[in-house]
Design an enzyme around this catalytic site. Structure first.
Site, PDB file in Angstrom:
ATOM      1  N   SER A 188       0.837  -1.202   0.000  1.00 27.99           N
ATOM      2  CA  SER A 188       0.000   0.000   0.000  1.00 27.99           C
ATOM      3  C   SER A 188       0.871   1.251   0.000  1.00 27.99           C
ATOM      4  O   SER A 188       2.048   1.180  -0.386  1.00 27.99           O
ATOM      5  CB  SER A 188      -0.953  -0.024   1.199  1.00 27.99           C
ATOM      6  OG  SER A 188      -1.932   0.983   1.082  1.00 27.99           O
ATOM      7  N   ASN A 189       0.338   2.395   0.394  1.00 30.86           N
ATOM      8  CA  ASN A 189       1.111   3.638   0.435  1.00 30.86           C
ATOM      9  C   ASN A 189       0.623   4.493   1.598  1.00 30.86           C
ATOM     10  O   ASN A 189      -0.327   4.135   2.294  1.00 30.86           O
ATOM     11  CB  ASN A 189       1.003   4.379  -0.904  1.00 30.86           C
ATOM     12  CG  ASN A 189      -0.435   4.724  -1.232  1.00 30.86           C
ATOM     13  OD1 ASN A 189      -1.059   5.531  -0.572  1.00 30.86           O
ATOM     14  ND2 ASN A 189      -0.977   4.084  -2.264  1.00 30.86           N
ATOM     15  N   PHE A 190       1.258   5.639   1.803  1.00 32.27           N
ATOM     16  CA  PHE A 190       1.008   6.473   2.991  1.00 32.27           C
ATOM     17  C   PHE A 190      -0.155   7.458   2.839  1.00 32.27           C
ATOM     18  O   PHE A 190      -0.340   8.315   3.700  1.00 32.27           O
ATOM     19  CB  PHE A 190       2.275   7.244   3.361  1.00 32.27           C
ATOM     20  CG  PHE A 190       3.370   6.378   3.909  1.00 32.27           C
ATOM     21  CD1 PHE A 190       3.187   5.670   5.085  1.00 32.27           C
ATOM     22  CD2 PHE A 190       4.588   6.275   3.246  1.00 32.27           C
ATOM     23  CE1 PHE A 190       4.200   4.877   5.610  1.00 32.27           C
ATOM     24  CE2 PHE A 190       5.608   5.480   3.758  1.00 32.27           C
ATOM     25  CZ  PHE A 190       5.413   4.779   4.947  1.00 32.27           C
ATOM     26  N   SER A 191      -0.953   7.364   1.775  1.00 30.49           N
ATOM     27  CA  SER A 191      -2.059   8.326   1.617  1.00 30.49           C
ATOM     28  C   SER A 191      -3.016   8.256   2.808  1.00 30.49           C
ATOM     29  O   SER A 191      -3.470   7.179   3.191  1.00 30.49           O
ATOM     30  CB  SER A 191      -2.828   8.025   0.330  1.00 30.49           C
ATOM     31  OG  SER A 191      -4.010   8.788   0.288  1.00 30.49           O
TER      32      SER A 191
ATOM     33  N   ALA B 162      -4.577   7.678  -4.131  1.00 28.57           N
ATOM     34  CA  ALA B 162      -3.215   7.193  -4.379  1.00 28.57           C
ATOM     35  C   ALA B 162      -3.352   5.717  -4.757  1.00 28.57           C
ATOM     36  O   ALA B 162      -3.390   4.833  -3.898  1.00 28.57           O
ATOM     37  CB  ALA B 162      -2.355   7.371  -3.137  1.00 28.57           C
TER      38      ALA B 162
END
Ligand code: CTP
Ligand code: CA
Length: 226
Positions: A33-36, A100
Site C-alpha cells: 500500500s502507500n502512505f495516503s 493514491a
C-alpha cells in the site's frame, strides 16, 4: 438563513471523488500500500457537498469519517476502485481523482500465509489499470481533475500527466516545502490547466486547499464571457 453559509453554486452537479490509498494483498495477512491518509480527497468531497453538489466518494481504507451527506463507496484494491469509479462516473458531471492508486499489484494472491525461507524474496507484480486515464478517455465535455506528486521536473511531469489522462486541470502537490504532502494537514499546490496557464498557491490547510480547488471547478462551469 445562515449569513455565513456558502453559495450553493454546484447545485445540480454530481461529482465523483476518489480518495485514499489502495491495498493490494500478497497473501491473507500481507499487502502492498502507500502512505495516503485520504485527507485531501475527503476535504474536497466535503467542500463540494457544502456548495450544493451531489458527491460520490469512492474511497480506499482510511481512518477518516466520510463527510455528512456524501454517498460513499468503500473499496480495497486498485481493481475494485477502477470498477466502482468508472461505474459511478456514468452518472457524474465531473471527477476529481485524489486517490493514491497502486501502480502495481501482485500477479497472484497466495491462498495461505507465505512462510519465510531466509533467502531473498521477489514478488512478481503486474501493472494496475489507470482509473483517471480511463475516465479521461470517455469524459467528453465533463470535467476531470487530478493530482500529481512529483519529486523532480515537477511541471513537465505534471503537464504530461494532464495530457496523457485527458484532464482539464491537474493539482501539483509540492514536496519542496515543510508540511506539504501525505499525512499532514497542509499542502502547497499549483494548478496547471489545459491551456498551459497555472496558478501558484501558498502553504495552506487541506480545508483551504480544497476550497481553492473547488473554486477552480466552479470557474470551469462559470459563463466564460460574463
Ligand atoms: N491515478 C488513477 N489511477 C491509477 C493511477 C493514478 O486514477 N491507476 C490518478 C491519481 O489519482 C492522480 C493521477 O492519476 O489523480 C496521477 O497519479 P500519479 O500516481 O501521480 O501518476 P501515474 O500516472 O501513476 O504516474 P507515476 O506514479 O509513475 O508518477
Ligand atoms: Ca502512480
Amino acid at each position: 438563513s445562515d449569513f455565513f453559509a456558502k453559495k450553493r453554486n454546484l447545485t445540480g452537479k454530481t461529482i465523483l471523488v476518489t480518495a485514499g490509498p489502495t491495498i493490494e494483498p500478497i497473501d491473507p495477512v500481507r499487502y502492498i500500500s502507500n502512505f495516503s491518509s485520504g485527507k485531501m480527497g475527503y476535504a474536497i468531497a466535503a467542500e463540494l457537498k457544502e456548495r450544493g453538489a451531489e458527491v460520490i466518494l469512492v474511497t480506499g481504507k482510511t481512518a477518516l469519517t466520510p463527510p455528512d451527506g456524501v454517498q460513499t463507496v468503500d473499496v480495497v484494491t486498485a481493481e475494485q476502485m477502477f470498477r466502482a469509479a468508472t461505474k459511478a462516473f456514468d452518472r457524474c458531471d465531473a471527477a476529481v481523482m485524489c486517490a493514491a492508486v497502486a501502480d502495481y499489484t501482485p500477479q497472484a494472491v497466495a491462498d495461505t500465509k507465505i512462510k519465510k525461507e531466509g533467502s531473498a524474496w521477489n514478488i512478481a507484480l503486474q501493472p494496475t489499470r489507470d482509473i483517471a486515464a480511463a475516465i479521461g478517455a470517455v469524459k467528453g465535455t465533463r470535467l476531470v481533475a487530478g493530482f500529481a506528486l512529483e519529486t523532480d521536473h515537477e511541471r513537465a511531469n505534471a503537464q504530461s500527466k494532464l495530457e496523457r489522462k485527458n484532464m482539464d486541470f491537474i493539482v501539483l502537490n509540492s514536496l519542496q516545502d515543510d508540511g506539504a504532502g501525505f499525512g499532514g494537514n497542509t499542502n502547497k499546490i499549483t494548478i496547471l490547466r489545459r491551456d498551459g496557464s497555472e496558478t501558484v498557491f501558498g502553504l495552506k490547510s487541506k480545508t483551504e486547499v480544497a476550497a481553492d480547488i473547488v473554486d477552480e471547478i466552479e470557474a470551469f462551469w462559470a459563463p466564460k464571457n460574463a
